[in-house]
Design a protein around this motif. Structure first.
Motif, PDB file in Angstrom:
ATOM      1  N   ALA A  21      77.143  19.200  36.490  1.00 54.98           N
ATOM      2  CA  ALA A  21      77.176  19.440  35.039  1.00 54.98           C
ATOM      3  C   ALA A  21      78.121  18.451  34.353  1.00 54.98           C
ATOM      4  O   ALA A  21      77.829  17.954  33.258  1.00 54.98           O
ATOM      5  CB  ALA A  21      77.615  20.875  34.758  1.00 54.98           C
TER       6      ALA A  21
ATOM      7  N   ARG B 256      67.160  28.607  40.879  1.00 57.78           N
ATOM      8  CA  ARG B 256      67.714  28.229  39.578  1.00 57.78           C
ATOM      9  C   ARG B 256      67.963  26.723  39.491  1.00 57.78           C
ATOM     10  O   ARG B 256      67.704  26.083  38.473  1.00 57.78           O
ATOM     11  CB  ARG B 256      69.034  29.005  39.355  1.00 57.78           C
ATOM     12  CG  ARG B 256      69.554  28.957  37.932  1.00 57.78           C
ATOM     13  CD  ARG B 256      68.647  29.735  37.002  1.00 57.78           C
ATOM     14  NE  ARG B 256      68.930  29.477  35.606  1.00 57.78           N
ATOM     15  CZ  ARG B 256      69.624  30.291  34.819  1.00 57.78           C
ATOM     16  NH1 ARG B 256      70.109  31.419  35.301  1.00 57.78           N
ATOM     17  NH2 ARG B 256      69.819  30.008  33.554  1.00 57.78           N
TER      18      ARG B 256
ATOM     19  N   GLN C 259      73.308  25.198  33.367  1.00 60.68           N
ATOM     20  CA  GLN C 259      73.493  26.509  33.989  1.00 60.68           C
ATOM     21  C   GLN C 259      72.949  26.522  35.418  1.00 60.68           C
ATOM     22  O   GLN C 259      73.462  27.230  36.276  1.00 60.68           O
ATOM     23  CB  GLN C 259      72.799  27.588  33.143  1.00 60.68           C
ATOM     24  CG  GLN C 259      73.048  29.019  33.583  1.00 60.68           C
ATOM     25  CD  GLN C 259      74.529  29.364  33.662  1.00 60.68           C
ATOM     26  OE1 GLN C 259      75.330  28.906  32.867  1.00 60.68           O
ATOM     27  NE2 GLN C 259      74.885  30.172  34.642  1.00 60.68           N
TER      28      GLN C 259
ATOM     29  N   LYS D 299      83.324  30.395  36.250  1.00 64.78           N
ATOM     30  CA  LYS D 299      81.933  30.193  35.830  1.00 64.78           C
ATOM     31  C   LYS D 299      81.572  31.062  34.631  1.00 64.78           C
ATOM     32  O   LYS D 299      80.589  30.810  33.946  1.00 64.78           O
ATOM     33  CB  LYS D 299      80.981  30.496  36.993  1.00 64.78           C
ATOM     34  CG  LYS D 299      81.103  29.488  38.130  1.00 64.78           C
ATOM     35  CD  LYS D 299      80.106  29.763  39.215  1.00 64.78           C
ATOM     36  CE  LYS D 299      80.232  28.719  40.315  1.00 64.78           C
ATOM     37  NZ  LYS D 299      79.286  28.965  41.423  1.00 64.78           N
ATOM     38  N   THR D 300      82.344  32.110  34.390  1.00 64.16           N
ATOM     39  CA  THR D 300      82.105  32.973  33.227  1.00 64.16           C
ATOM     40  C   THR D 300      83.415  33.180  32.479  1.00 64.16           C
ATOM     41  O   THR D 300      84.499  32.851  32.993  1.00 64.16           O
ATOM     42  CB  THR D 300      81.555  34.355  33.655  1.00 64.16           C
ATOM     43  OG1 THR D 300      82.556  34.995  34.454  1.00 64.16           O
ATOM     44  CG2 THR D 300      80.273  34.226  34.452  1.00 64.16           C
TER      45      THR D 300
ATOM     46  N   PRO E 239      71.394  23.323  27.884  1.00 65.58           N
ATOM     47  CA  PRO E 239      72.092  24.511  28.401  1.00 65.58           C
ATOM     48  C   PRO E 239      71.466  25.056  29.686  1.00 65.58           C
ATOM     49  O   PRO E 239      72.176  25.465  30.613  1.00 65.58           O
ATOM     50  CB  PRO E 239      71.967  25.535  27.255  1.00 65.58           C
ATOM     51  CG  PRO E 239      71.719  24.726  26.036  1.00 65.58           C
ATOM     52  CD  PRO E 239      70.936  23.542  26.489  1.00 65.58           C
ATOM     53  N   GLU E 240      70.135  25.033  29.766  1.00 67.25           N
ATOM     54  CA  GLU E 240      69.451  25.569  30.957  1.00 67.25           C
ATOM     55  C   GLU E 240      69.716  24.706  32.182  1.00 67.25           C
ATOM     56  O   GLU E 240      69.929  25.226  33.282  1.00 67.25           O
ATOM     57  CB  GLU E 240      67.940  25.646  30.691  1.00 67.25           C
ATOM     58  CG  GLU E 240      67.559  26.572  29.547  1.00 67.25           C
ATOM     59  CD  GLU E 240      67.963  28.016  29.823  1.00 67.25           C
ATOM     60  OE1 GLU E 240      67.854  28.449  30.983  1.00 67.25           O
ATOM     61  OE2 GLU E 240      68.406  28.695  28.879  1.00 67.25           O
TER      62      GLU E 240
ATOM     63  N   GLN F 245      78.630  32.327  29.760  1.00 66.03           N
ATOM     64  CA  GLN F 245      78.725  31.372  30.871  1.00 66.03           C
ATOM     65  C   GLN F 245      79.436  30.104  30.390  1.00 66.03           C
ATOM     66  O   GLN F 245      79.053  29.529  29.363  1.00 66.03           O
ATOM     67  CB  GLN F 245      77.323  31.010  31.378  1.00 66.03           C
ATOM     68  CG  GLN F 245      76.483  32.187  31.813  1.00 66.03           C
ATOM     69  CD  GLN F 245      76.948  32.747  33.143  1.00 66.03           C
ATOM     70  OE1 GLN F 245      77.486  32.020  33.983  1.00 66.03           O
ATOM     71  NE2 GLN F 245      76.749  34.036  33.347  1.00 66.03           N
ATOM     72  N   THR F 246      80.440  29.674  31.137  1.00 61.51           N
ATOM     73  CA  THR F 246      81.235  28.522  30.686  1.00 61.51           C
ATOM     74  C   THR F 246      80.402  27.229  30.650  1.00 61.51           C
ATOM     75  O   THR F 246      80.623  26.379  29.795  1.00 61.51           O
ATOM     76  CB  THR F 246      82.465  28.317  31.585  1.00 61.51           C
ATOM     77  OG1 THR F 246      82.047  28.296  32.952  1.00 61.51           O
ATOM     78  CG2 THR F 246      83.484  29.408  31.373  1.00 61.51           C
ATOM     79  N   ARG F 247      79.441  27.083  31.570  1.00 58.36           N
ATOM     80  CA  ARG F 247      78.630  25.864  31.563  1.00 58.36           C
ATOM     81  C   ARG F 247      77.741  25.787  30.327  1.00 58.36           C
ATOM     82  O   ARG F 247      77.549  24.718  29.754  1.00 58.36           O
ATOM     83  CB  ARG F 247      77.768  25.786  32.834  1.00 58.36           C
ATOM     84  CG  ARG F 247      78.527  25.232  34.032  1.00 58.36           C
ATOM     85  CD  ARG F 247      77.786  25.481  35.316  1.00 58.36           C
ATOM     86  NE  ARG F 247      77.725  26.910  35.623  1.00 58.36           N
ATOM     87  CZ  ARG F 247      77.202  27.395  36.751  1.00 58.36           C
ATOM     88  NH1 ARG F 247      76.680  26.575  37.639  1.00 58.36           N
ATOM     89  NH2 ARG F 247      77.198  28.689  36.988  1.00 58.36           N
ATOM     90  N   LYS F 248      77.201  26.931  29.905  1.00 56.13           N
ATOM     91  CA  LYS F 248      76.386  26.934  28.685  1.00 56.13           C
ATOM     92  C   LYS F 248      77.253  26.663  27.455  1.00 56.13           C
ATOM     93  O   LYS F 248      76.842  25.972  26.518  1.00 56.13           O
ATOM     94  CB  LYS F 248      75.654  28.273  28.538  1.00 56.13           C
ATOM     95  CG  LYS F 248      74.410  28.375  29.401  1.00 56.13           C
ATOM     96  CD  LYS F 248      73.533  29.521  28.966  1.00 56.13           C
ATOM     97  CE  LYS F 248      72.222  29.515  29.760  1.00 56.13           C
ATOM     98  NZ  LYS F 248      71.316  30.594  29.348  1.00 56.13           N
TER      99      LYS F 248
ATOM    100  N   GLN G 191      77.480  33.060  24.014  1.00 54.39           N
ATOM    101  CA  GLN G 191      77.393  32.729  25.440  1.00 54.39           C
ATOM    102  C   GLN G 191      78.579  33.304  26.209  1.00 54.39           C
ATOM    103  O   GLN G 191      79.691  33.364  25.692  1.00 54.39           O
ATOM    104  CB  GLN G 191      77.365  31.204  25.634  1.00 54.39           C
ATOM    105  CG  GLN G 191      76.202  30.503  24.958  1.00 54.39           C
ATOM    106  CD  GLN G 191      74.857  30.956  25.464  1.00 54.39           C
ATOM    107  OE1 GLN G 191      74.704  31.352  26.613  1.00 54.39           O
ATOM    108  NE2 GLN G 191      73.853  30.917  24.591  1.00 54.39           N
TER     109      GLN G 191
END
Length: 345
Positions: free
Chosen positions: A127, A51, A120, A225-226, A116-117, A174-177, A172
């Motif tokens: 990030a 990833r 993630q 993370k989520t 976003p990708e 996922q917190t990063r997205k 979404q």
């Protein structure tokens, strides 16, 4: 990653940004952007996971394409005008190409798909660097060339970014997205006001950097993370949970907090320039972003996770990172609104 490698990469990041921000020749600005890109790629792919490798490849291809477009636009401008001066971007094809390239570098809509990708696939710290430090060099180029850029194009890109940043973050988990779409929306607000009043752009950028840093640092400390992880963050620290709630509300732009200032100033300036429709649409699009910030706030502070096995284990792990930076950024995130008139005027 060894300390030597980290030092080289961090100093290269700083050097690349400083070269771009202080240059008046397009070739030097391009070199600074390339140094930036080549320094961040090992930081993205440091986990040796498919990833993260994918994220590093996407980041490299996007940034390389944007840098090539910047070089092409400056070459076209030099062909017509005979100068490589950054402030003399006077031909129409050149400044349209430049605006598109800088929008791609910043992750503005409609060339936002990579952001976003990439976030993630990165760690929380990387990030944070991508959403804060990596925005400085392209923003400085916009700041230097703003007199020659098309206001209509900048405002259209800003409106699209604000709307897509709100819509994209709604579904979404996922917190990063979510933070990626938040970044797209905030940069959209900055793009809208760029051609009208540059001091509001600078203030907005500073506030965005402070809010995003606080939010990412809180997520890193609570290992969230989520959205599901955020519902159990109170087991690590109730105080950190409260801080996260206030930071999220500040990101959403609610009045008593710092995040209200840039939206207020931008909407005021747009209405003063008689851009009533644009100001209304920007205000409506910010409601979309506010919705997913409120959803995160609700999950973090107003619900208790029914899953007791997670909570049993989670409270045992103490924060491994120093909390001192959070003590600096949190007050600025929450209570800087009364200082705004002295900063602007």
């Amino acid at each position: 990653m060894s300390p030597t490698t980290s030092t080289i990469l961090i100093s290269s990041l700083a050097t690349g940004t400083i070269i771009t921000m202080t240059s008046y020749h397009w070739l030097l600005a391009w070199i600074g952007l390339e140094i930036n890109t080549l320094a961040i790629i090992p930081m993205i792919s440091t986990r040796h996971h498919p990833r993260s490798t994918e994220a590093a490849t996407k980041y490299f291809l996007t940034q390389a394409a944007a840098s090539a477009m910047i070089l092409f636009s400056s070459t076209t401008n030099a062909w017509y005008t005979g100068t490589w001066d950054i402030t003399q971007m006077s031909t129409t094809p050149s400044h349209i190409l430049l605006t598109t390239a800088l929008a791609m570098k910043l992750g503005l809509a409609p060339v936002h798909f990579w952001l976003p990708e990439v976030l993630q696939g990165s760690t929380m710290t990387t990030a944070l660097v991508i959403t804060t430090w990596q925005k400085l060099a392209p923003m400085s180029l916009i700041f230097m060339t703003v007199n020659n850029l098309s206001p209509t194009m900048l405002m259209t890109i800003g409106l699209f970014s604000s709307m897509i940043g709100g819509w994209g973050g709604l579904n979404q988990t996922q917190t990063r997205k979510i933070m990626a779409y938040s970044s797209i929306a905030h940069l959209g607000w900055m793009s809208t006001v760029t051609s009208i009043m540059t001091n509001i752009l600078v203030v907005n950028l500073l506030i965005y950097l402070i809010l995003t840093t606080t939010m990412f640092y809180s997520l890193t400390l609570s290992k969230s993370k989520t959205i599901q992880n955020m519902s159990t963050s109170w087991t690590i620290s109730p105080m950190l949970t409260t801080t996260m709630m206030l930071t999220l509300l500040s990101l959403g732009g609610l009045p008593p907090l710092t995040g209200f200032a840039p939206k207020w100033l931008i909407l005021e300036e747009l209405t003063m320039q008689n851009l009533i429709l644009l100001a209304t649409m920007m205000a409506m699009s910010s409601l979309l972003s506010l919705f997913f910030y409120l959803r995160l706030t609700y999950t973090t502070t107003l619900t208790l996770s029914p899953n007791t096995t997670q909570t049993k284990h989670k409270w045992r792990f103490k924060p491994m990172k120093p909390t001192f930076p959070l003590t600096i950024f949190t007050p600025m995130t929450i209570i800087m609104l009364p200082m705004m008139p002295t900063i602007i005027y």
